[in-house]
Scaffold this motif. Structure first.
Motif, PDB file in Angstrom:
ATOM      1  N   VAL A  21      -6.788  10.629 -12.768  1.00 39.75           N
ATOM      2  CA  VAL A  21      -6.558   9.259 -12.328  1.00 39.75           C
ATOM      3  C   VAL A  21      -5.057   9.006 -12.372  1.00 39.75           C
ATOM      4  N   GLU A  45      -8.255   1.560  -4.464  1.00 40.62           N
ATOM      5  CA  GLU A  45      -7.726   1.266  -3.131  1.00 40.62           C
ATOM      6  C   GLU A  45      -6.973   2.465  -2.563  1.00 40.62           C
ATOM      7  N   LEU A  46      -6.307   3.222  -3.432  1.00 39.72           N
ATOM      8  CA  LEU A  46      -5.636   4.431  -2.937  1.00 39.72           C
ATOM      9  C   LEU A  46      -6.663   5.478  -2.517  1.00 39.72           C
ATOM     10  N   GLY A  47      -7.860   5.412  -3.100  1.00 41.76           N
ATOM     11  CA  GLY A  47      -8.935   6.294  -2.640  1.00 41.76           C
ATOM     12  C   GLY A  47      -9.260   6.050  -1.179  1.00 41.76           C
ATOM     13  N   ALA A  48      -9.020   4.818  -0.740  1.00 38.68           N
ATOM     14  CA  ALA A  48      -9.272   4.458   0.659  1.00 38.68           C
ATOM     15  C   ALA A  48      -7.974   4.483   1.461  1.00 38.68           C
ATOM     16  N   TYR A  49      -6.994   5.247   0.987  1.00 35.94           N
ATOM     17  CA  TYR A  49      -5.676   5.267   1.639  1.00 35.94           C
ATOM     18  C   TYR A  49      -5.757   5.576   3.130  1.00 35.94           C
ATOM     19  N   ILE A  50      -6.662   6.484   3.500  1.00 41.34           N
ATOM     20  CA  ILE A  50      -6.706   6.910   4.908  1.00 41.34           C
ATOM     21  C   ILE A  50      -7.423   5.893   5.799  1.00 41.34           C
ATOM     22  N   ARG A  51      -8.002   4.864   5.183  1.00 38.36           N
ATOM     23  CA  ARG A  51      -8.767   3.907   5.985  1.00 38.36           C
ATOM     24  C   ARG A  51      -7.943   2.656   6.265  1.00 38.36           C
ATOM     25  N   LYS A  94       0.831  -1.204   0.000  1.00 35.31           N
ATOM     26  CA  LYS A  94       0.000   0.000   0.000  1.00 35.31           C
ATOM     27  C   LYS A  94       0.869   1.259   0.000  1.00 35.31           C
ATOM     28  N   ASP A 152      -6.090  -0.478  -8.078  1.00 34.16           N
ATOM     29  CA  ASP A 152      -5.149   0.246  -7.216  1.00 34.16           C
ATOM     30  C   ASP A 152      -5.582   1.697  -7.023  1.00 34.16           C
ATOM     31  N   LYS A 190       2.499   1.803  -3.353  1.00 34.84           N
ATOM     32  CA  LYS A 190       1.575   2.362  -4.333  1.00 34.84           C
ATOM     33  C   LYS A 190       1.347   3.850  -4.064  1.00 34.84           C
ATOM     34  N   LEU A 235      -4.667  14.866  -2.279  1.00 31.66           N
ATOM     35  CA  LEU A 235      -6.131  14.833  -2.183  1.00 31.66           C
ATOM     36  C   LEU A 235      -6.626  13.481  -1.675  1.00 31.66           C
ATOM     37  N   LEU A 236      -5.802  12.447  -1.841  1.00 31.65           N
ATOM     38  CA  LEU A 236      -6.189  11.123  -1.357  1.00 31.65           C
ATOM     39  C   LEU A 236      -5.749  10.913   0.097  1.00 31.65           C
ATOM     40  N   GLY A 237      -5.097  11.904   0.671  1.00 30.43           N
ATOM     41  CA  GLY A 237      -4.669  11.791   2.060  1.00 30.43           C
ATOM     42  C   GLY A 237      -3.234  11.312   2.209  1.00 30.43           C
ATOM     43  N   VAL A 271      -8.740  15.420   3.799  1.00 29.30           N
ATOM     44  CA  VAL A 271      -9.577  14.281   3.439  1.00 29.30           C
ATOM     45  C   VAL A 271      -9.938  13.466   4.688  1.00 29.30           C
ATOM     46  N   ARG A 312     -13.239   6.782  -6.974  1.00 28.10           N
ATOM     47  CA  ARG A 312     -12.084   6.861  -6.078  1.00 28.10           C
ATOM     48  C   ARG A 312     -12.334   7.860  -4.947  1.00 28.10           C
TER      49      ARG A 312
END
Ligand SMILES: Nc1ncnc2c1ncn2[C@@H]1O[C@H](COP(=O)(O)OP(=O)(O)O)[C@@H](O)[C@H]1O
Ligand SMILES: [Mg+2]
Lengths: 316, 233
Positions: free
Chosen positions: B87, B98-104, A188, B95, A191, A205-207, B74, B147
């Motif tokens: 993107v 999944e990077l959209g959920a990076y903070i989770r 992770k 991927d 990536k 923006l994605l944190g 975010v 995302r």
């Protein structure tokens, strides 16, 4: 062409070439994220070799501020290599923090960052000279413990010698390369690092913290630099505080040959240059240092973007 | 939920937005329309802290965003789907999501939301392992929206989601925006496509050369003579 001769050069070329690849990847990583060549990388390479030396041998030389000093402990080589590399990683972070970040935050031109990293390189090298002196440091022959110096293989009529140190060079480099590719490709955080390299604004923006990942990149880069400095130092000795310069130039040839910013390209470039040096006929051996650049010019004439680099149109 | 108070934004010496005030209440779809270069993207970038305001305050859920690092925004529940479907072209569709959920960190929840995203945009499921850069424009826009949803935002900022899309695909996107809103996501929608945006939104703001020149109920504003002439042709 005798097989033994071929295999011998293959062994020689792959072992040194894999170290070139590891060292050059330090440039590639930073370049992928910041689009800048970090000229302090060669100084971190040098620093790593000196640090590992002191940790493994426990003594300083006859010149410099620390002349005659001894360390209260000595680490086994593997541990010293690791510790030296981690310290080099921290030095890499310091380079980002002191030389790159302040300029980036002010929106300075990339050329300034380059000059700034050159300044840090000079400071580091001078610091090494001040502390360790300008003399030659050689790792003692038994630094790897009581391993035999080489393993001999009979091939047909001839003989191929794989020096223990060559096996160490190749093995450690291979582990580093596999570890790095696994991290970047499949984890992770790897990536996320690629996201930062591709588009920092989108990443944040994605944190994903661009600053943290940039710092992490410099750590990895310094780690690879320190590791490769030690590996080269164990094989050929530390010829002085400037011993990283020649290898730094070679690594620059590697990354351009492979294609700027390309990790597979860098690995390929390192191996190609290592092999080219190994297969250089003995009567030309005084031109060994020129091989990397001769090869580079030849390749760039045919492929200006390097072996695996993307051409300008392909880049998004 | 989101409140901008007399926010002035500039790129160096170049003034882009002057004393803009607007707010978005929980549950609303608010649209910000205006011609190319009016400053819409600049406002969204300031909300996401990619740009520091020269003056004025930006509040999210009563909290002043001044000094908050961009990657922290975010985490407060504010997702931003940027202009031009940014993107990550060199990574796979999966991927990207999944990077959209990076903070989770809740793996089960993320897997569940991934399925939801694929249900919402079935074309993304078919192309899950394809590189995002190889998708069509419409598919990339869907990926960018999906995302942004992967962090389970309370407020979603959308910057010109219909830009460059065939009308039928744009309509699909607007339907999805309405659906998302009905599921509880508050939305601030930036658009040049004023027709569709006004039909989708509850309230609207009109931005002209960096200043907000009209605001109000989206339907009423759509009947306003000046707005009709300038933006609805
Ligand atoms: N990075 C930048 N540097 C300088 N000026 C910019 C930059 N981005 C946008 N601008 C200027 O700010 C103004 C508003 O741009 P923008 O917010 O992108 O408008 P919109 O999204 O409404 O089309 C324009 O005049 C544009 O030229
Ligand atoms: Mg815009």
């Amino acid at each position: 062409m005798p097989l033994a001769w071929f295999l011998q050069n293959l062994v020689n070329g792959l072992s040194i070439g894999s170290v070139y690849a590891v060292f050059a990847l330090g440039y590639t990583l930073v370049f992928s994220v910041l689009g800048i060549l970090n000229f302090a990388h060669a100084a971190v390479f040098t620093l790593g070799a000196y640090l590992t030396y002191v940790l493994a041998v426990g003594e300083f030389g006859l010149n410099g501020l620390l002349a005659g000093a001894t360390m209260p402990f000595k680490l086994p080589f593997a541990l010293a290599l690791l510790a030296g590399a981690v310290l080099s990683g921290l030095a890499g972070m310091a380079v980002e923090y002191l030389a790159f970040r302040p300029l980036r935050k002010r929106g300075a031109d990339a050329l300034l960052a380059l000059v700034s990293s050159l300044g840090v390189a000079l400071i580091l090298v001078n610091l090494i000279q001040y502390l360790f002196g300008a003399e030659i440091y050689s790792f003692p022959p038994d630094v790897l413990g009581s391993l035999p110096p080489a393993i001999l293989f009979h091939v047909g009529e001839g003989m191929v010698a794989m020096r223990t140190i060559q096996a160490v060079l190749f093995g450690v480099s291979l582990l580093l390369l596999i570890g790095l590719v696994w991290f970047i490709q499949f984890t992770k955080q790897g990536k996320a690092l690629r996201a930062v390299a591709e588009n920092p604004d989108t990443a944040s923006l994605l944190g994903i913290s661009v600053d943290t990942f940039t710092l992490g990149t410099f750590f990895l880069s310094g780690l690879l630099g320190g590791m490769s400095g030690t590996l080269i130092g164990v094989s050929f000795g530390l010829s002085g505080p400037y011993f990283g310069v020649a290898y730094g130039l070679k690594a620059l040839a590697v990354i351009v040959l492979g294609g700027l910013g390309s990790i597979p390209g860098t690995v390929l470039g390192g191996l190609v240059i290592g092999l080219a040096e190994a297969f250089l006929p003995p009567e030309l051996s005084s031109y060994k240092e020129a091989v990397a650049y001769a090869l580079l010019f030849a390749v760039l004439l045919a492929r200006p973007q390097g072996l695996l680099g993307k051409s300008a149109e392909e880049k998004v | 939920m989101l409140e901008l108070n007399a926010v002035t934004l500039a790129y160096g010496p170049v003034m882009a937005v002057r004393e803009a005030s607007l707010h978005v209440r929980q549950g609303e779809i608010v649209t910000l329309i205006g011609a190319n270069g009016a400053g819409k993207t600049t406002i969204l970038r300031a909300v996401s802290r990619l740009l520091d305001p020269k003056s004025g305050a930006i509040m999210f859920e009563g909290r002043d965003l001044r000094g908050v690092a961009p990657d922290r925004v975010v985490r407060l529940g504010l997702a931003h789907c940027p202009e031009g479907r940014q993107v990550l072209a060199r990574q796979s569709v999966r991927d990207n999501l999944e990077l959209g959920a990076y903070i989770r960190a809740d793996r089960a929840g993320i897997r569940q939301d991934l399925e939801m995203a694929f249900d919402l945009f079935p074309r993304l499921r078919e192309r899950a392992s394809q590189l995002a850069g190889t998708l069509s424009g419409g598919e990339q826009q869907m990926l960018a929206i999906a995302r942004a949803l992967m962090c389970r935002p309370k407020l979603l900022l959308l910057d010109e989601p219909s830009l460059g899309l065939a009308p039928i695909i744009a309509q699909e996107i607007f339907n999805i925006i309405t659906n998302l809103n009905q599921q509880g996501v508050t939305i601030l929608l930036v658009e040049q496509n004023a027709h569709m945006a006004m039909r989708t939104a509850h309230r609207a703001y009109v931005l002209e050369a960096g200043q907000i020149v009209a605001e109000g109920d989206a339907r009423k504003l759509a009947d306003d003579e000046r707005v009709r002439q300038a933006y609805l042709g």
